[in-house]
Structure formats: C-alpha cells, structure tokens
Design a protein around this motif. Structure first.
Motif, short mmCIF file in Angstrom:
data_model
loop_
_atom_site.label_atom_id
_atom_site.label_comp_id
_atom_site.label_asym_id
_atom_site.label_seq_id
_atom_site.Cartn_x
_atom_site.Cartn_y
_atom_site.Cartn_z
N ARG A 58 0.78 -1.22 0.00
CA ARG A 58 0.00 0.00 0.00
C ARG A 58 0.82 1.28 0.00
O ARG A 58 0.28 2.36 -0.24
N GLY A 59 2.10 1.20 0.36
CA GLY A 59 2.93 2.40 0.31
C GLY A 59 3.10 3.09 1.65
O GLY A 59 2.57 2.66 2.68
N ASP A 60 3.82 4.19 1.63
CA ASP A 60 4.23 4.87 2.85
C ASP A 60 3.06 5.44 3.66
O ASP A 60 3.11 5.49 4.88
N LYS A 61 2.01 5.88 2.97
CA LYS A 61 0.87 6.47 3.69
C LYS A 61 0.22 5.43 4.60
O LYS A 61 -0.13 5.74 5.75
N ALA A 62 0.07 4.21 4.11
CA ALA A 62 -0.52 3.15 4.94
C ALA A 62 0.38 2.83 6.12
O ALA A 62 -0.11 2.60 7.24
N VAL A 63 1.69 2.83 5.90
CA VAL A 63 2.63 2.58 7.00
C VAL A 63 2.49 3.67 8.05
O VAL A 63 2.46 3.38 9.26
N ALA A 64 2.39 4.91 7.63
CA ALA A 64 2.27 6.02 8.57
C ALA A 64 0.98 5.90 9.39
O ALA A 64 0.97 6.17 10.60
N GLU A 65 -0.12 5.48 8.75
CA GLU A 65 -1.38 5.31 9.47
C GLU A 65 -1.28 4.18 10.49
O GLU A 65 -1.80 4.30 11.61
N TRP A 66 -0.61 3.10 10.13
CA TRP A 66 -0.45 1.98 11.05
C TRP A 66 0.40 2.41 12.27
O TRP A 66 0.06 2.08 13.41
N ARG A 67 1.47 3.14 12.01
CA ARG A 67 2.30 3.63 13.10
C ARG A 67 1.50 4.57 14.02
O ARG A 67 1.63 4.52 15.25
N GLU A 68 0.68 5.41 13.42
CA GLU A 68 -0.13 6.31 14.24
C GLU A 68 -1.16 5.53 15.06
O GLU A 68 -1.41 5.85 16.22
N LEU A 69 -1.74 4.49 14.47
CA LEU A 69 -2.69 3.66 15.21
C LEU A 69 -1.99 2.99 16.39
O LEU A 69 -2.54 2.93 17.50
N GLN A 70 -0.76 2.49 16.18
CA GLN A 70 -0.01 1.90 17.29
C GLN A 70 0.21 2.92 18.40
O GLN A 70 0.11 2.59 19.59
N ARG A 71 0.50 4.16 18.01
CA ARG A 71 0.73 5.21 19.01
C ARG A 71 -0.55 5.49 19.79
O ARG A 71 -0.52 5.64 21.03
N VAL A 72 -1.69 5.55 19.09
CA VAL A 72 -2.97 5.83 19.74
C VAL A 72 -3.37 4.69 20.67
O VAL A 72 -3.93 4.91 21.76
N ILE A 73 -3.08 3.46 20.26
CA ILE A 73 -3.51 2.29 21.03
C ILE A 73 -2.62 2.04 22.24
O ILE A 73 -3.06 1.44 23.22
N GLU A 74 -1.38 2.51 22.22
CA GLU A 74 -0.45 2.19 23.30
C GLU A 74 -1.01 2.50 24.69
O GLU A 74 -0.98 1.64 25.58
N PRO A 75 -1.53 3.71 24.94
CA PRO A 75 -2.09 3.95 26.28
C PRO A 75 -3.34 3.11 26.55
O PRO A 75 -3.59 2.73 27.70
N LEU A 76 -4.11 2.81 25.50
CA LEU A 76 -5.29 1.95 25.68
C LEU A 76 -4.86 0.55 26.06
O LEU A 76 -5.50 -0.11 26.90
N ALA A 77 -3.78 0.06 25.43
CA ALA A 77 -3.27 -1.27 25.74
C ALA A 77 -2.79 -1.36 27.18
O ALA A 77 -3.02 -2.35 27.88
N LYS A 78 -2.13 -0.30 27.65
CA LYS A 78 -1.68 -0.29 29.04
C LYS A 78 -2.87 -0.28 29.99
O LYS A 78 -2.84 -0.94 31.04
N ALA A 79 -3.91 0.46 29.62
CA ALA A 79 -5.11 0.48 30.46
C ALA A 79 -5.80 -0.87 30.46
O ALA A 79 -6.29 -1.34 31.50
N ALA A 80 -5.85 -1.54 29.28
CA ALA A 80 -6.55 -2.83 29.17
C ALA A 80 -5.87 -3.92 29.95
O ALA A 80 -6.51 -4.90 30.35
N THR A 81 -4.55 -3.80 30.16
CA THR A 81 -3.81 -4.86 30.84
C THR A 81 -3.42 -4.48 32.27
O THR A 81 -2.74 -5.25 32.95
N ALA A 82 -3.83 -3.30 32.73
CA ALA A 82 -3.45 -2.85 34.08
C ALA A 82 -4.12 -3.68 35.16
O ALA A 82 -3.54 -3.91 36.22
N ILE A 83 -5.34 -4.13 34.91
CA ILE A 83 -6.06 -4.97 35.87
C ILE A 83 -6.29 -6.34 35.25
O ILE A 83 -6.98 -6.45 34.24
N PRO A 84 -5.75 -7.40 35.81
CA PRO A 84 -5.97 -8.74 35.24
C PRO A 84 -7.41 -9.18 35.45
O PRO A 84 -7.99 -8.93 36.51
#
Length: 509
Positions: free
Chosen positions: A115-141
């Motif tokens: 898909r090219g560089d634009k798709a890569v940039a969107e995926w990287r941005e999604l990873q950045r947005v999800i990172e705090p959500l992932a920490k919140a989702a795993t903070a309480i087992p």
C-alpha cells in the motif's frame, strides 16, 4: 451424591472454574455430557492423526507472568503446558499471497509493499494511539474480578497501576471502529483490522470493544513477541486443566448428561439423564451457553430478568474440514496457520468468505504419523444455522449440502497445497449440526455476539441464588482467554476474599 460445587460442562471455562474452585479447597464435580472433556477445544484422533476440534491459535501461554487469563489459570493450579514457539503465519488475500509475522515492525514491511508509505504512517499512528489503551486494558488482570463487594478490595490493589490510564479507560468500553476512525483511512488497513476484530469477537470493528483489540495489540504487536502451540494440541491443554482439577481433589464425570438444574428457592443441584441426582451445598455453575442453560431450568423458576437473556444475539456457526494427508514432497515452507479472505467487499462476516487453516503438525510432528500432516480448515463463526435446521443427517440432501458448503475450504486449501485432493487419507467434514450435536451448542453457535455499546455481558451471577454461569455468554470475546477468565471470575466469586487475594499474590510472583 453431595458436593460443594457442581460445574455443568467441561469446556475451558468450566474446567478453569472447577480447577480454581478445587484449588480454593471446595469439593467440586464437573458433569460432562460427552465422552471427552474440553468442549469446543477437545482433541480427537483418527487413524493416528490427532485433530484439534476448534481453537488453533494461541499466544501468551509459554511464559509467566502472562496477561493471558488461561496462562494465569494454569499458574494458579500449578500446571505447566509445554509449547513450541513461532511467529509467522500465511495470508491468502485478494491482494495476493504472502507471509506475515507478529511483532512491532514486520507488518509495516507488508504495508509498504502492498500500500505504500501512507498506509505505513497510518499503522504507526494507530499503534501510538492504542499504546495507552493497551496499558489500560492490561493494568487490571481479569482474574482479579469477582461479583460481590469483595471486588472493591481485589480490584482496588491495582488502582495505583490503573490511575495513569484513567483517561483511556472510558475509550475501552466503546467500539474499536471509534478508535480507527480519524486515524486509519487506507482501505486495506481498515479491512485488516475488521478481520482481526472478527477473529477476536465474531463481529467487525463496529461491534468489537476497543478493550479486546487493545489487549490483542498489547499481546501481538510488541517487540519480540511469539505465538505458541501447545505440544500435543488442544487436547494437551485440556489434560493440563483436568490434572489441575484432580490434583486439588476435584472430580470429572464423563458421559454425565445434565437434564435439569434442581431449583427450590436456590440452585440445589442437578438431575442427570437416567435420574441420578447430585446436590450442591454451595453452588451450581453452568458452563453451557445462556440459551442452553435456560433449557435446563424449570420454567416456573426462571425470573424474567434471566429469561430475557434468551434474546442474547448469537454468532453464526462453523463449517469444519479435518484432513490427514500424505506429506511426501510437500512444499518445505508450509506455515502453521493461514488466513484466506476471498472478497473484502462482501465483508469479513459474510458466509463462505473467510477460511482459517491450521497445519499444527508443521510445529508438532507427533500429531501425525511419520511423513504425514494433520490439517484443520474452518469458516469461523460465519455459517448460518438456518440453512441446516431440521435436516436429517442421514439424508442425501444433507450429504450434498455438506459437500457443497465444504467446497470453499477445499478451494482455500488448494491455494496453499495445490494437489491437496490427491493427498488425503482421512477426510472429515463438520457442519453446524455437528457443532450442535457433539458440543451441545445452541444452534451450533460459537458464542454471544453482543456488540460494543449495545449491551453488556452479564457476568458470573444470575438472579437465582446459588446459580452462576461462566463461558462465552458471560465475558467479552469468543476465544480461550475470554472463557478462561470467565471461569476464574466465577470461582473467585465463590471463594472467600482472603483466599482470592492470596491467589492474586501468587500470580504476581
């Protein structure tokens, strides 16, 4: 017979519940209708080929402490599960056939090529947005949950870890599509995320909770992550749970079909086929689906609030193809898993559109005779029960429909192993009626399909005193981690708070 706790069904949720209940010191009996434990995750053998009946993709099982509730259950009952690790899986998509891996970076290489560089940039941005959500989702087992006032303390000890992520917590309750929108516009990336959501929950991104996907990103898309396959297949996982149950004094009864839950003011026990009654001093826990549990209750004992759960939306069913094949001169680069998507435009939930393929003997040769492979292909939660309902399984009509509806799986396999038709030594086709018969599943369904934002999973408790539930009708997600968590939560709800806290301390060690 009299015992403290009776668990109906030996699926992973039921076994997880029973094993932890036994570990807490209760007398517990598991009543399993079938001749083999494990429910949708049981294993079976034909002509030397060892098949997984259902789940085939595992992660977070080969190390501790792990965020996977199933690994936490195994740790709680002191059972190991030897696994082989791998990171690569195959994709056969409308864009072409390629291999991909779990981990932080490799999917970006796929996106750059497709898909090219634009798709890569969107995926990287999604990873950045999800990172705090992932920490919140795993903070309480999930294993810290219980459905009584003791939850204030069992969950409260994780509050310091949760406080930095409070702002993200509210986003976890909505649909994952709300996280995607505004970040991802590339059609392929959106389709890919829809696919991952479907495999997690049986629903597309618009119905899958952000918490489920955040947990998956935390597990799959981190540096150095590996997938697991239990040596011996899903049967080995079931055996480990049964060992833990029996080691702590619990009992498993096979061919013990429950016909009725006995209710007299509270759930008091069960009546088996043949008339034998088992009485429970503490509780009855149903690992059957909510629809099947309601069928076991005397109709005059069901409160309206519980009867209303009959309307719980359900996932569709499955088509299964189990093959034992000759692997002579087969391609050397076979992966353990493949995902085949025929047409993005139809949507990932469309019948006959997505096929999953598992070839676990690539990783564990003991599952097949020398020089052979074992294969499991299936259409995951997308086969409508309505076109099978009422069919005579011995009729020619049924045989013709089996052949016709299995063709999509054969076509998928031919993309991976072109001469697959000439290699088969064992061929077994399963339908929604097979699912309903052997797994005692309502309409052959794989679980509840409660869309994010449109309803809550009811949890372990019911309006009938002494009756609890676990399994896919009680906790978000249709996979093994979700049902294992549900079983642990039901067990914790029965246990004294002091014992629950002691268990949580052990899991943190």
């Amino acid at each position: 017979m009299e015992t403290d706790v009776i668990v109906i069904g030996s699926g992973i949720g039921g076994l997880s519940c029973a094993a932890i209940v036994a570990r807490y010191g209760f007398d517990v009996v598991v009543c399993e209708s079938y001749s083999t434990p494990g429910g949708a995750a049981h294993g079976f053998e034909r002509n030397g080929f060892k098949f997984d009946s259902g789940p085939s993709l595992y992660s977070g099982l080969s190390y501790s402490p792990s965020p996977n509730p199933l690994r936490q259950v195994l740790d709680a009952i002191g059972e190991d599960l030897p696994c082989v690790n791998y990171d690569t899986w195959g994709c056969c998509l409308p864009e072409g056939d390629f291999d991909t891996t779990v981990g932080a970076d490799q999917f970006c290489d796929v996106l750059a090529r497709l898909r090219g560089d634009k798709a890569v940039a969107e995926w990287r941005e999604l990873q950045r947005v999800i990172e705090p959500l992932a920490k919140a989702a795993t903070a309480i087992p999930p294993t810290a949950l219980r459905f009584d006032l003791g939850a204030v303390i069992s969950l409260g000890q994780y509050l310091p870890a949760m406080l930095p992520h409070v702002g993200s917590t509210f986003k976890l309750t909505g649909a994952f599509s709300q996280i995607m929108d505004g970040v991802v516009t590339d059609p392929f990336v959106r389709n890919w995320l829809d696919l991952l959501c479907f495999l997690l929950s049986g629903l597309p991104a618009s119905g899958t909770s952000a918490a489920e996907m955040a947990f998956m990103f935390a597990d799959w898309y981190k540096p150095g992550v590996m997938l697991d396959y239990p040596l011996g297949g899903s049967g080995a996982l079931v055996d480990a749970l049964v060992r833990g149950l029996e080691k702590h004094g619990g009992k498993l009864m096979l061919n013990a079909h429950v016909e009725e839950i006995l209710v007299a003011g509270r759930a008091q026990g069960v009546r088996l086929r043949g008339g034998e009654e088992l009485h429970a001093r503490q509780a009855v826990v149903s690992n059957a689906s909510i629809w099947d549990t309601l069928k076991l209750l005397p109709q005059d004992s069901i409160p309206k609030s519980l009867q209303a759960r009959q309307a719980t939306p359900e996932c569709d069913s499955f088509m299964h193809l189990h093959l034992g094949i000759d692997a002579t001169h087969i391609r050397a680069d076979l992966a353990c898993h493949y995902i085949v998507v025929n047409d993005w435009e139809r949507g990932v939930t469309a019948p006959q559109n997505v096929v999953l393929v598992s070839i676990p003997s690539v990783l564990d040769p003991s599952l097949a005779p020398p020089g052979k492979h074992v294969i499991h292909a299936y259409t995951p939660g997308s086969e409508p029960y309505s076109i099978w309902q009422g069919m005579d399984r011995k009729s020619e009509e049924y045989a013709r429909q089996k052949q016709a509806r299995a063709e999509v799986m054969w076509q998928a396999l031919r993309r991976i192993i072109p001469d697959i038709d000439n290699r088969c030594e064992v061929t077994l086709v399963g339908t929604p009626l097979t699912h309903a018969r052997y797994l005692r599943r309502h309409r052959g369904s794989y679980g509840s399909a409660i869309a994010a934002g449109q309803g809550l999973f009811p949890g372990a408790t019911t309006p009938i005193p002494g009756l609890l539930c676990c399994g896919d009708s009680t906790f978000p997600g249709i996979g093994l981690p979700a049902v294992a968590a549900s079983g642990a939560i039901a067990a914790n709800t029965l246990a004294p708070l002091s014992q629950h806290l002691q268990l949580l301390r052990k899991l943190r060690e």
